[in-house]
Design a protein around this motif. Sequence first.
Motif, PDB file in Angstrom:
ATOM      1  N   ARG A   2       0.854  -1.241   0.029  1.00  0.00           N
ATOM      2  CA  ARG A   2       0.067  -0.046   0.193  1.00  0.00           C
ATOM      3  C   ARG A   2       0.828   1.305   0.078  1.00  0.00           C
ATOM      4  NH1 ARG A   2      -4.878   1.374   2.898  1.00  0.00           N
ATOM      5  NH2 ARG A   2      -5.300   3.289   2.408  1.00  0.00           N
ATOM      6  N   LEU A   3       1.867   1.148   0.709  1.00  0.00           N
ATOM      7  CA  LEU A   3       2.819   2.271   0.900  1.00  0.00           C
ATOM      8  C   LEU A   3       3.545   2.647  -0.585  1.00  0.00           C
ATOM      9  CD1 LEU A   3       4.881   2.027   4.082  1.00  0.00           C
ATOM     10  CD2 LEU A   3       2.805   3.534   3.811  1.00  0.00           C
ATOM     11  N   ARG A   4       3.814   1.700  -1.388  1.00  0.00           N
ATOM     12  CA  ARG A   4       4.375   1.600  -2.701  1.00  0.00           C
ATOM     13  C   ARG A   4       3.321   2.529  -3.383  1.00  0.00           C
ATOM     14  NH1 ARG A   4       8.444  -1.123  -5.115  1.00  0.00           N
ATOM     15  NH2 ARG A   4       8.347  -2.723  -3.691  1.00  0.00           N
ATOM     16  N   VAL A   5       2.026   2.003  -3.339  1.00  0.00           N
ATOM     17  CA  VAL A   5       1.046   2.592  -4.371  1.00  0.00           C
ATOM     18  C   VAL A   5       0.633   4.188  -3.859  1.00  0.00           C
ATOM     19  CG1 VAL A   5      -1.512   2.686  -4.703  1.00  0.00           C
ATOM     20  CG2 VAL A   5      -0.184   0.407  -4.649  1.00  0.00           C
ATOM     21  N   MET A   6       1.081   4.466  -2.783  1.00  0.00           N
ATOM     22  CA  MET A   6       0.918   5.876  -2.081  1.00  0.00           C
ATOM     23  C   MET A   6       2.085   6.790  -2.761  1.00  0.00           C
ATOM     24  SD  MET A   6      -0.459   4.919   1.674  1.00  0.00           S
ATOM     25  CE  MET A   6       0.099   6.771   2.255  1.00  0.00           C
ATOM     26  N   GLY A   7       3.212   5.934  -3.297  1.00  0.00           N
ATOM     27  CA  GLY A   7       4.240   7.024  -3.721  1.00  0.00           C
ATOM     28  C   GLY A   7       5.412   6.798  -2.810  1.00  0.00           C
ATOM     29  N   VAL A   8       5.299   6.133  -1.760  1.00  0.00           N
ATOM     30  CA  VAL A   8       6.452   6.081  -0.665  1.00  0.00           C
ATOM     31  C   VAL A   8       7.814   5.580  -1.325  1.00  0.00           C
ATOM     32  CG1 VAL A   8       7.354   5.250   1.688  1.00  0.00           C
ATOM     33  CG2 VAL A   8       4.900   6.028   1.432  1.00  0.00           C
ATOM     34  N   LYS A   9       8.760   6.334  -1.419  1.00  0.00           N
ATOM     35  CA  LYS A   9      10.041   6.104  -2.172  1.00  0.00           C
ATOM     36  C   LYS A   9      11.098   5.407  -1.149  1.00  0.00           C
ATOM     37  CE  LYS A   9       8.446   7.840  -5.807  1.00  0.00           C
ATOM     38  NZ  LYS A   9       7.950   7.013  -6.766  1.00  0.00           N
ATOM     39  N   GLY A  10      11.096   5.562   0.203  1.00  0.00           N
ATOM     40  CA  GLY A  10      11.548   4.867   1.275  1.00  0.00           C
ATOM     41  C   GLY A  10      11.373   5.385   2.704  1.00  0.00           C
ATOM     42  N   LEU A  11      11.898   4.696   3.734  1.00  0.00           N
ATOM     43  CA  LEU A  11      11.577   5.190   5.040  1.00  0.00           C
ATOM     44  C   LEU A  11      12.843   5.683   5.738  1.00  0.00           C
ATOM     45  CD1 LEU A  11       9.886   1.681   5.721  1.00  0.00           C
ATOM     46  CD2 LEU A  11       8.718   3.891   5.029  1.00  0.00           C
ATOM     47  N   GLY A  33      10.517   5.497  22.046  1.00  0.00           N
ATOM     48  CA  GLY A  33      11.984   5.792  21.778  1.00  0.00           C
ATOM     49  C   GLY A  33      12.262   5.381  20.335  1.00  0.00           C
ATOM     50  N   GLU A  34      11.170   5.382  19.481  1.00  0.00           N
ATOM     51  CA  GLU A  34      11.790   5.066  18.097  1.00  0.00           C
ATOM     52  C   GLU A  34      10.562   5.243  17.257  1.00  0.00           C
ATOM     53  OE1 GLU A  34      11.305   0.625  17.271  1.00  0.00           O
ATOM     54  OE2 GLU A  34      11.883   0.785  19.621  1.00  0.00           O
ATOM     55  N   ALA A  35      10.608   5.505  15.981  1.00  0.00           N
ATOM     56  CA  ALA A  35       9.671   5.855  14.935  1.00  0.00           C
ATOM     57  C   ALA A  35      10.117   5.695  13.531  1.00  0.00           C
ATOM     58  CB  ALA A  35       8.937   7.138  14.901  1.00  0.00           C
ATOM     59  N   VAL A  36       9.141   5.601  12.563  1.00  0.00           N
ATOM     60  CA  VAL A  36       9.587   5.480  11.157  1.00  0.00           C
ATOM     61  C   VAL A  36       8.905   6.424  10.549  1.00  0.00           C
ATOM     62  CG1 VAL A  36       9.554   3.913   8.982  1.00  0.00           C
ATOM     63  CG2 VAL A  36       9.905   2.925  11.407  1.00  0.00           C
ATOM     64  N   LEU A  37       9.550   7.268   9.548  1.00  0.00           N
ATOM     65  CA  LEU A  37       8.938   8.207   8.759  1.00  0.00           C
ATOM     66  C   LEU A  37       9.220   7.803   7.209  1.00  0.00           C
ATOM     67  CD1 LEU A  37       9.713   9.861  11.603  1.00  0.00           C
ATOM     68  CD2 LEU A  37       9.520  11.764  10.120  1.00  0.00           C
ATOM     69  N   ALA A  38       8.009   8.208   6.538  1.00  0.00           N
ATOM     70  CA  ALA A  38       7.897   7.558   5.122  1.00  0.00           C
ATOM     71  C   ALA A  38       8.508   8.851   4.222  1.00  0.00           C
ATOM     72  CB  ALA A  38       6.440   7.533   4.668  1.00  0.00           C
ATOM     73  N   VAL A  39       9.482   8.461   3.216  1.00  0.00           N
ATOM     74  CA  VAL A  39       9.928   9.131   2.139  1.00  0.00           C
ATOM     75  C   VAL A  39       8.935   9.237   1.024  1.00  0.00           C
ATOM     76  CG1 VAL A  39      11.613  10.208   0.948  1.00  0.00           C
ATOM     77  CG2 VAL A  39      12.040   9.061   2.945  1.00  0.00           C
ATOM     78  N   GLY A  40       8.359  10.565   0.795  1.00  0.00           N
ATOM     79  CA  GLY A  40       7.424  10.569  -0.526  1.00  0.00           C
ATOM     80  C   GLY A  40       5.845  10.775   0.090  1.00  0.00           C
ATOM     81  N   ALA A  41       5.580  10.638   1.249  1.00  0.00           N
ATOM     82  CA  ALA A  41       4.149  10.829   1.718  1.00  0.00           C
ATOM     83  C   ALA A  41       4.350  11.163   3.301  1.00  0.00           C
ATOM     84  CB  ALA A  41       3.329   9.457   1.666  1.00  0.00           C
ATOM     85  N   PRO A  42       3.344  12.187   3.677  1.00  0.00           N
ATOM     86  CA  PRO A  42       3.616  12.794   4.890  1.00  0.00           C
ATOM     87  C   PRO A  42       2.985  11.914   5.985  1.00  0.00           C
ATOM     88  CG  PRO A  42       1.916  13.902   3.988  1.00  0.00           C
ATOM     89  CD  PRO A  42       2.393  12.960   2.933  1.00  0.00           C
ATOM     90  N   ILE A  43       3.749  10.688   6.309  1.00  0.00           N
ATOM     91  CA  ILE A  43       3.159   9.870   7.371  1.00  0.00           C
ATOM     92  C   ILE A  43       4.301   9.124   7.939  1.00  0.00           C
ATOM     93  CG2 ILE A  43       0.897   9.396   6.153  1.00  0.00           C
ATOM     94  CD1 ILE A  43       2.107   6.479   5.265  1.00  0.00           C
ATOM     95  N   GLY A  44       4.068   8.499   9.287  1.00  0.00           N
ATOM     96  CA  GLY A  44       4.907   7.989  10.068  1.00  0.00           C
ATOM     97  C   GLY A  44       4.240   6.835  11.007  1.00  0.00           C
ATOM     98  N   PHE A  45       5.124   6.100  11.646  1.00  0.00           N
ATOM     99  CA  PHE A  45       4.577   4.922  12.274  1.00  0.00           C
ATOM    100  C   PHE A  45       5.404   4.787  13.515  1.00  0.00           C
ATOM    101  CE2 PHE A  45       4.334   4.262   7.727  1.00  0.00           C
ATOM    102  CZ  PHE A  45       3.290   3.625   7.421  1.00  0.00           C
TER     103      PHE A  45
END
Length: 266
Positions: free
Chosen positions: A68-77, A104-116
């Motif tokens: 799903r992230l790939r479809v949203m245009g996410v290029k990396g993390l 103490g940690e998180a992941v941010l998407a490159v190419g879409a303004p979302i994080g986890f």
Amino acid sequence: MLATPAADPFQEPRSARLTAWGNALLAGAASPDDAATAVLGHDDSHRVTGLPGDADGELHALTWAMGRLRVMGVKGLRLALPAAGHPLGLTGPAAFNAAALVAGEAVLAVGAPIGFVPEVTEFGPAGDRSATVLWRCSAVGDGPPADVPSLDEAERELAEGLRQATVLLARLDVAGAGPEALRALEAYRRRGHDELLAPGYPPRAVRVLQSARQVGALLSIAAGGHGAAVSASEMAARREVLAPLERTARRAQTAAYNALVDEERR
């Protein structure tokens, strides 16, 4: 304030595994099944919730969510490893930063303004604990991540930091703890390392991560007071001296995991 060193300085944060193998998957260097297996690690399950367009409480398997992230245009993390007073890798807003700081940690998407941010639930008896992980997705700012160095900067900082850590261990352990500290470090090394990073990462990123983990091991040894008895005031002074090295190690770790996307952009 110095963050409490991890009990195991070689233990890979879950967000780091997701960043590394998510990047490998998005770059075509790893299959969805291999990436999912690597991210799972020793946990029982990983689920993702809160993706844009999801209904409240909707859950997805990790492999489906990555597609799903790939479809949203996410290029990396990108990895974030924040600590009190140091929002390393974060971009806001305040609510996301607060949740990431608790974890103490998180992941941010490159190419879409979302994080986890991972929410970990552990269960089972002591000595046989299991865990499930829920990755909560939410909107993040689109500015540059806070305080993440380049690999060049991280490598230079680590070289100096490792030299300082070694000298400080010898100075702070006046009653012969130097040899004991070295034995503890050798015990860490004998345990061996899991495969560092993931397919597609440059060798320099692996080298920086190895150095960051070595500094982390030295910090754990120093904070643990190996050797002669250490008073509370001496331990407080030791933590103050070592605090900049802890920050250096976290910055370098973040730079290594983010190298597959950040070095390309640089």
